[in-house]
Write a protein that holds these residues in place. Structure first.
Motif, PDB file in Angstrom:
ATOM      1  N   ILE A 116      47.388  -4.328   0.656  1.00 37.86           N
ATOM      2  CA  ILE A 116      47.344  -4.848  -0.711  1.00 37.86           C
ATOM      3  C   ILE A 116      45.894  -4.874  -1.187  1.00 37.86           C
ATOM      4  O   ILE A 116      44.966  -4.857  -0.395  1.00 37.86           O
ATOM      5  CB  ILE A 116      47.967  -6.256  -0.815  1.00 37.86           C
ATOM      6  CG1 ILE A 116      47.234  -7.262   0.084  1.00 37.86           C
ATOM      7  CG2 ILE A 116      49.450  -6.215  -0.496  1.00 37.86           C
ATOM      8  CD1 ILE A 116      47.649  -8.714  -0.136  1.00 37.86           C
ATOM      9  N   ILE A 117      45.731  -4.922  -2.504  1.00 33.98           N
ATOM     10  CA  ILE A 117      44.414  -5.003  -3.135  1.00 33.98           C
ATOM     11  C   ILE A 117      44.367  -6.291  -3.950  1.00 33.98           C
ATOM     12  O   ILE A 117      45.262  -6.565  -4.748  1.00 33.98           O
ATOM     13  CB  ILE A 117      44.156  -3.780  -4.037  1.00 33.98           C
ATOM     14  CG1 ILE A 117      44.180  -2.499  -3.213  1.00 33.98           C
ATOM     15  CG2 ILE A 117      42.824  -3.931  -4.780  1.00 33.98           C
ATOM     16  CD1 ILE A 117      44.137  -1.222  -4.048  1.00 33.98           C
ATOM     17  N   SER A 118      43.301  -7.079  -3.740  1.00 32.04           N
ATOM     18  CA  SER A 118      43.124  -8.347  -4.439  1.00 32.04           C
ATOM     19  C   SER A 118      41.684  -8.443  -4.916  1.00 32.04           C
ATOM     20  O   SER A 118      40.836  -7.631  -4.538  1.00 32.04           O
ATOM     21  CB  SER A 118      43.400  -9.525  -3.493  1.00 32.04           C
ATOM     22  OG  SER A 118      44.661  -9.418  -2.885  1.00 32.04           O
ATOM     23  N   ILE A 119      41.396  -9.444  -5.718  1.00 37.02           N
ATOM     24  CA  ILE A 119      40.016  -9.780  -6.080  1.00 37.02           C
ATOM     25  C   ILE A 119      39.776 -11.214  -5.623  1.00 37.02           C
ATOM     26  O   ILE A 119      40.565 -12.110  -5.916  1.00 37.02           O
ATOM     27  CB  ILE A 119      39.758  -9.627  -7.592  1.00 37.02           C
ATOM     28  CG1 ILE A 119      39.828  -8.144  -7.979  1.00 37.02           C
ATOM     29  CG2 ILE A 119      38.394 -10.221  -7.959  1.00 37.02           C
ATOM     30  CD1 ILE A 119      39.633  -7.869  -9.450  1.00 37.02           C
ATOM     31  N   PRO A 165      31.922  -5.421  -3.231  1.00 40.12           N
ATOM     32  CA  PRO A 165      31.471  -6.242  -4.351  1.00 40.12           C
ATOM     33  C   PRO A 165      31.711  -5.556  -5.686  1.00 40.12           C
ATOM     34  O   PRO A 165      31.575  -4.342  -5.809  1.00 40.12           O
ATOM     35  CB  PRO A 165      29.979  -6.433  -4.081  1.00 40.12           C
ATOM     36  CG  PRO A 165      29.587  -5.323  -3.177  1.00 40.12           C
ATOM     37  CD  PRO A 165      30.810  -4.948  -2.404  1.00 40.12           C
ATOM     38  N   ILE A 166      32.090  -6.354  -6.660  1.00 39.80           N
ATOM     39  CA  ILE A 166      32.238  -5.881  -8.038  1.00 39.80           C
ATOM     40  C   ILE A 166      31.082  -6.519  -8.793  1.00 39.80           C
ATOM     41  O   ILE A 166      31.180  -7.640  -9.250  1.00 39.80           O
ATOM     42  CB  ILE A 166      33.578  -6.332  -8.646  1.00 39.80           C
ATOM     43  CG1 ILE A 166      34.757  -5.856  -7.807  1.00 39.80           C
ATOM     44  CG2 ILE A 166      33.708  -5.837 -10.083  1.00 39.80           C
ATOM     45  CD1 ILE A 166      36.084  -6.454  -8.240  1.00 39.80           C
ATOM     46  N   GLY A 167      30.007  -5.838  -8.884  1.00 34.32           N
ATOM     47  CA  GLY A 167      28.826  -6.418  -9.513  1.00 34.32           C
ATOM     48  C   GLY A 167      27.596  -6.034  -8.729  1.00 34.32           C
ATOM     49  O   GLY A 167      27.615  -5.158  -7.874  1.00 34.32           O
ATOM     50  N   PHE A 209      34.763  -9.771  -5.485  1.00 39.97           N
ATOM     51  CA  PHE A 209      34.918  -8.706  -4.505  1.00 39.97           C
ATOM     52  C   PHE A 209      36.323  -8.132  -4.609  1.00 39.97           C
ATOM     53  O   PHE A 209      37.296  -8.895  -4.693  1.00 39.97           O
ATOM     54  CB  PHE A 209      34.731  -9.242  -3.080  1.00 39.97           C
ATOM     55  CG  PHE A 209      33.336  -9.697  -2.784  1.00 39.97           C
ATOM     56  CD1 PHE A 209      32.477  -8.886  -2.058  1.00 39.97           C
ATOM     57  CD2 PHE A 209      32.879 -10.924  -3.220  1.00 39.97           C
ATOM     58  CE1 PHE A 209      31.178  -9.297  -1.784  1.00 39.97           C
ATOM     59  CE2 PHE A 209      31.588 -11.346  -2.951  1.00 39.97           C
ATOM     60  CZ  PHE A 209      30.740 -10.522  -2.226  1.00 39.97           C
ATOM     61  N   LEU A 210      36.416  -6.811  -4.575  1.00 42.86           N
ATOM     62  CA  LEU A 210      37.693  -6.139  -4.433  1.00 42.86           C
ATOM     63  C   LEU A 210      38.024  -6.194  -2.945  1.00 42.86           C
ATOM     64  O   LEU A 210      37.194  -5.827  -2.108  1.00 42.86           O
ATOM     65  CB  LEU A 210      37.603  -4.681  -4.892  1.00 42.86           C
ATOM     66  CG  LEU A 210      38.904  -3.912  -4.845  1.00 42.86           C
ATOM     67  CD1 LEU A 210      39.797  -4.342  -5.995  1.00 42.86           C
ATOM     68  CD2 LEU A 210      38.636  -2.430  -4.914  1.00 42.86           C
ATOM     69  N   VAL A 211      39.211  -6.708  -2.598  1.00 39.73           N
ATOM     70  CA  VAL A 211      39.589  -6.904  -1.200  1.00 39.73           C
ATOM     71  C   VAL A 211      40.847  -6.101  -0.900  1.00 39.73           C
ATOM     72  O   VAL A 211      41.827  -6.160  -1.653  1.00 39.73           O
ATOM     73  CB  VAL A 211      39.826  -8.405  -0.902  1.00 39.73           C
ATOM     74  CG1 VAL A 211      40.272  -8.613   0.539  1.00 39.73           C
ATOM     75  CG2 VAL A 211      38.563  -9.204  -1.203  1.00 39.73           C
TER      76      VAL A 211
END
Length: 163
Positions: free
Chosen positions: A58-61, A87-89, A139-141
Motif C-alpha cells: 500500500i501507499i500512504s502519506i 520525503p515529499i518536500g 513522506f510517501l510511505v
C-alpha cells in the motif's frame, strides 16, 4: 531515565545503508529514457517485500514532527514486510536503524538523510519512527497491509541522541 547515548551520524549512502535496506534517490542511479525520450526512468530503486498470506503493498502519506529534545526512546520493526519512506518536500531527516534479529543497542547506526533521499527498510530491520530535522515533514510511505502482527517495538534506556 539514563543519560542518552550519543551516536555520531554518517551520510546516508547506498553502501553504508545496504545491511538495513535501500537508499531511494536518483543521484548515481542507473536510468533509461522512456516516453519517446521525454522522461528519464530510474527503475527499481527498491524492492517491496510483503511476506505472509493475503498481504499486499500500500501507499500512504505520513506527516512526521521533529523531536524536541532529540532523544529517541523507541525503536520498531516490521517482520512481515519492507517499509519505504520518500520525503515529499525539501527537508532533511534522521535515519536510526539496527540490524534485524534480537535488538542490540550496540549495533544502532545513525544516518543523516539529505532532501531527496528516501529509504526502504528491509523486513525486520529495527528503525526509529519518523525524525524530521527542522520542521514537520510529509513522506510517501510504501509498506505491507495484511493479516498478522507486523509491528514490534522496544523501549530504549538509555535513549539515543543523534549527532
Amino acid at each position: 531515565m539514563s543519560a542518552p547515548r550519543v551516536i555520531q551520524s554518517q551520510p546516508l549512502t547506498r553502501a553504508a545503508f545496504a545491511p538495513f535496506g535501500d537508499v531511494i534517490e536518483t543521484n548515481g542511479a542507473a536510468s533509461f529514457p522512456i516516453n519517446a525520450g521525454r522522461t528519464e526512468r530510474f527503475h527499481a530503486l527498491a524492492a517491496v517485500e510483503t511476506l505472509g498470506e493475503d498481504a499486499d503493498a500500500i501507499i500512504s502519506i505520513f506527516r512526521g514532527q521533529p523531536l524536541e529534545p532529540l532523544l529517541i526512546d523507541l525503536m520498531e520493526r516490521h517482520p512481515q514486510g519492507s517499509q519505504a519512506f520518500m520525503p515529499i518536500g525539501n527537508e532533511p531527516y534522521w535515519v536510526v536503524v539496527a540490524p534485524p534479529g534480537e535488538f542490540d543497542p550496540a549495533r544502532v547506526h545513525v544516518f543523516y538523510a539529505k532532501p531527496g533521499q528516501g529509504v526502504n527498510y528491509h523486513a525486520g530491520t529495527w528503525h526509529a519512527p519518523l525524525l524530521p530535522v527542522n520542521r514537520d515533514a510529509d513522506f510517501l510511505v510504501v509498506d505491507r497491509r495484511g493479516p498478522g502482527d507486523n509491528c514490534d517495538t522496544v523501549d530504549l534506556d538509555p535513549p539515543i541522541r543523534p549527532e
